[in-house]
Design a protein around this motif. Structure first.
Motif, PDB file in Angstrom:
ATOM      1  N   ASP A  75       0.856  -1.183   0.000  1.00 25.21           N
ATOM      2  CA  ASP A  75       0.000   0.000   0.000  1.00 25.21           C
ATOM      3  C   ASP A  75       0.892   1.232   0.000  1.00 25.21           C
ATOM      4  OD1 ASP A  75      -1.914   2.086   0.671  1.00 25.21           O
ATOM      5  OD2 ASP A  75      -3.234   0.488   1.377  1.00 25.21           O
ATOM      6  N   ASP A  76       0.471   2.266  -0.710  1.00 27.30           N
ATOM      7  CA  ASP A  76       1.296   3.474  -0.776  1.00 27.30           C
ATOM      8  C   ASP A  76       0.982   4.475   0.332  1.00 27.30           C
ATOM      9  OD1 ASP A  76      -1.235   4.011  -1.879  1.00 27.30           O
ATOM     10  OD2 ASP A  76      -0.441   5.728  -2.982  1.00 27.30           O
ATOM     11  N   ASP A  77      -0.031   4.200   1.134  1.00 30.91           N
ATOM     12  CA  ASP A  77      -0.444   5.101   2.216  1.00 30.91           C
ATOM     13  C   ASP A  77       0.107   4.573   3.539  1.00 30.91           C
ATOM     14  OD1 ASP A  77      -1.778   6.521   4.209  1.00 30.91           O
ATOM     15  OD2 ASP A  77      -3.587   6.742   3.001  1.00 30.91           O
ATOM     16  N   TYR A 121      -6.072  -1.733  -3.740  1.00 26.61           N
ATOM     17  CA  TYR A 121      -6.646  -1.793  -5.082  1.00 26.61           C
ATOM     18  C   TYR A 121      -5.997  -0.800  -6.047  1.00 26.61           C
ATOM     19  CZ  TYR A 121     -10.279  -0.954  -8.651  1.00 26.61           C
ATOM     20  OH  TYR A 121     -10.962  -0.760  -9.822  1.00 26.61           O
ATOM     21  N   LYS A 122      -5.858   0.451  -5.635  1.00 27.42           N
ATOM     22  CA  LYS A 122      -5.416   1.488  -6.562  1.00 27.42           C
ATOM     23  C   LYS A 122      -3.901   1.729  -6.539  1.00 27.42           C
ATOM     24  CE  LYS A 122      -9.452   3.441  -8.069  1.00 27.42           C
ATOM     25  NZ  LYS A 122      -9.839   4.226  -9.234  1.00 27.42           N
ATOM     26  N   LEU A 123      -3.293   1.772  -5.361  1.00 27.34           N
ATOM     27  CA  LEU A 123      -1.850   2.025  -5.219  1.00 27.34           C
ATOM     28  C   LEU A 123      -1.428   3.369  -5.830  1.00 27.34           C
ATOM     29  CD1 LEU A 123       0.056  -1.338  -5.898  1.00 27.34           C
ATOM     30  CD2 LEU A 123      -0.428  -0.238  -3.720  1.00 27.34           C
ATOM     31  N   SER A 177      -1.334  -0.499 -11.022  1.00 31.21           N
ATOM     32  CA  SER A 177      -2.353  -0.533  -9.972  1.00 31.21           C
ATOM     33  C   SER A 177      -2.179  -1.806  -9.150  1.00 31.21           C
ATOM     34  CB  SER A 177      -3.752  -0.512 -10.596  1.00 31.21           C
ATOM     35  OG  SER A 177      -3.987  -1.724 -11.304  1.00 31.21           O
ATOM     36  N   GLY A 178      -2.905  -1.867  -8.048  1.00 29.50           N
ATOM     37  CA  GLY A 178      -2.878  -3.087  -7.240  1.00 29.50           C
ATOM     38  C   GLY A 178      -3.416  -4.270  -8.007  1.00 29.50           C
ATOM     39  N   VAL A 179      -4.415  -4.018  -8.854  1.00 29.35           N
ATOM     40  CA  VAL A 179      -5.013  -5.092  -9.644  1.00 29.35           C
ATOM     41  C   VAL A 179      -4.018  -5.648 -10.658  1.00 29.35           C
ATOM     42  CG1 VAL A 179      -6.778  -5.622 -11.372  1.00 29.35           C
ATOM     43  CG2 VAL A 179      -7.382  -4.308  -9.347  1.00 29.35           C
ATOM     44  N   SER A 180      -3.300  -4.756 -11.361  1.00 28.19           N
ATOM     45  CA  SER A 180      -2.328  -5.231 -12.349  1.00 28.19           C
ATOM     46  C   SER A 180      -1.188  -5.985 -11.673  1.00 28.19           C
ATOM     47  CB  SER A 180      -1.780  -4.070 -13.178  1.00 28.19           C
ATOM     48  OG  SER A 180      -1.103  -3.132 -12.372  1.00 28.19           O
ATOM     49  N   LEU A 181      -0.796  -5.543 -10.480  1.00 34.22           N
ATOM     50  CA  LEU A 181       0.238  -6.261  -9.731  1.00 34.22           C
ATOM     51  C   LEU A 181      -0.264  -7.638  -9.324  1.00 34.22           C
ATOM     52  CD1 LEU A 181       2.888  -6.567  -8.211  1.00 34.22           C
ATOM     53  CD2 LEU A 181       1.899  -5.232  -6.331  1.00 34.22           C
ATOM     54  N   ALA A 182      -1.495  -7.712  -8.858  1.00 35.33           N
ATOM     55  CA  ALA A 182      -2.063  -8.997  -8.455  1.00 35.33           C
ATOM     56  C   ALA A 182      -2.128  -9.965  -9.629  1.00 35.33           C
ATOM     57  CB  ALA A 182      -3.458  -8.787  -7.855  1.00 35.33           C
ATOM     58  N   VAL A 200      -7.302  -8.393  -1.670  1.00 27.92           N
ATOM     59  CA  VAL A 200      -7.369  -6.988  -2.052  1.00 27.92           C
ATOM     60  C   VAL A 200      -8.205  -6.228  -1.027  1.00 27.92           C
ATOM     61  CG1 VAL A 200      -8.165  -5.341  -3.786  1.00 27.92           C
ATOM     62  CG2 VAL A 200      -7.139  -7.502  -4.508  1.00 27.92           C
ATOM     63  N   LEU A 201      -7.625  -5.174  -0.471  1.00 29.74           N
ATOM     64  CA  LEU A 201      -8.363  -4.276   0.410  1.00 29.74           C
ATOM     65  C   LEU A 201      -8.664  -3.002  -0.358  1.00 29.74           C
ATOM     66  CD1 LEU A 201      -6.750  -4.488   3.962  1.00 29.74           C
ATOM     67  CD2 LEU A 201      -9.003  -5.217   3.258  1.00 29.74           C
ATOM     68  N   THR A 202      -9.925  -2.566  -0.327  1.00 33.38           N
ATOM     69  CA  THR A 202     -10.325  -1.458  -1.185  1.00 33.38           C
ATOM     70  C   THR A 202     -11.569  -0.778  -0.658  1.00 33.38           C
ATOM     71  OG1 THR A 202     -10.928  -0.893  -3.449  1.00 33.38           O
ATOM     72  CG2 THR A 202     -11.732  -2.971  -2.617  1.00 33.38           C
ATOM     73  N   THR A 203     -11.853   0.385  -1.191  1.00 32.96           N
ATOM     74  CA  THR A 203     -13.149   1.036  -0.994  1.00 32.96           C
ATOM     75  C   THR A 203     -13.884   1.077  -2.318  1.00 32.96           C
ATOM     76  OG1 THR A 203     -12.109   3.188  -1.368  1.00 32.96           O
ATOM     77  CG2 THR A 203     -12.342   2.469   0.921  1.00 32.96           C
ATOM     78  N   TYR A 204     -13.372   0.328  -3.294  1.00 30.84           N
ATOM     79  CA  TYR A 204     -13.935   0.337  -4.650  1.00 30.84           C
ATOM     80  C   TYR A 204     -14.442  -1.052  -5.041  1.00 30.84           C
ATOM     81  CZ  TYR A 204     -11.142   4.602  -4.801  1.00 30.84           C
ATOM     82  OH  TYR A 204     -10.587   5.817  -4.522  1.00 30.84           O
TER      83      TYR A 204
END
Length: 223
Positions: free
Chosen positions: A11-13, A75-77, A86-91, A105-109
């Motif tokens: 995560d980038d945060d 999800y977004k990174l 993105s997190g999805v492309s990495l996954a 995947v942890l997300t709000t989306y």
């Protein structure tokens, strides 16, 4: 003695990472260490923060080298640090490299993920609920444990079946094909980059199967 599993956090945060580390360490216990699910009382989850690297290849290499048992990916990174993936492309890249590796995947989306059918809903969790609700946190952490256990059991079953079939190599096309299939699964589960490509395997004659057996033995021993 507790069973320990290493969980990578991507995560980038930094504030989210800090919160996730706390929640992962709690595993399936309350803040005082009392088990909320007795079934998982003897498990320990060890969070490992992974720095964001320049590209997905380097990120996947980092995960492979650290020999993690599972990863949780944002999800977004892209909320705090600009990266080209993105997190999805990495996954997705990680799925190609490590067959069956547990990825969450942890997300709000969530709607985006489900609408595009990118992930099984079983593996997607809402970050705010994970941090704020004991029930959600225990649910994700217990699923982490179950997915890791499932992956390990599959690996052991493949190895046992492979070992039982190796003495029968060359006996029939069916046996040899199954040996090659099991070899592919084991190789890809450890590191897909080192796997022998399927076309090459299909070109093996029965008398050359020993070369494959030697390679399989090396992979299993080095794990």
């Amino acid at each position: 003695m507790q069973e320990q599993y290493k969980i990578g956090i991507i995560d980038d945060d930094q504030s989210k990472v800090t919160q996730m580390i706390t929640m992962i360490r709690l595993c399936c216990n309350d803040e005082e260490g009392r088990p909320l699910k007795e079934k998982y009382a003897n498990y320990e989850l060890i969070p490992i923060e992974l720095p964001l690297l320049d590209n997905t290849d380097d990120m996947v290499e980092q995960i492979v080298e650290k020999r993690l048992d599972a990863v949780i990916i944002d999800y977004k990174l892209s909320s705090q640090k600009a990266v080209s993936y993105s997190g999805v492309s990495l996954a997705k890249e990680l799925c190609l490299r490590l067959y069956g590796f547990p990825i969450f995947v942890l997300t709000t989306y969530k709607d985006d993920l489900f609408d595009h059918e990118l992930f099984d809903s079983y593996l997607v969790f809402d970050f705010a609920r994970y941090i704020g609700e004991n029930e959600e946190r225990v649910e994700l952490n217990s699923k982490l444990i179950e997915q890791i256990k499932k992956h390990r059991v599959e690996m052991e079953n493949w190895k046992e079946e492979l070992e039982s079939l190796l003495p029968r190599a060359g006996e029939s096309a069916t046996v040899d094909e199954r040996i090659l299939e099991l070899d592919s699964k084991i190789e890809r589960s450890i590191d897909g980059r080192s796997a022998i490509s399927v076309p090459i395997k299909k070109g093996f004659a029965a008398e050359k199967i020993n070369e494959l057996i030697s390679k399989i033995d090396q992979i299993i021993e080095s794990e």
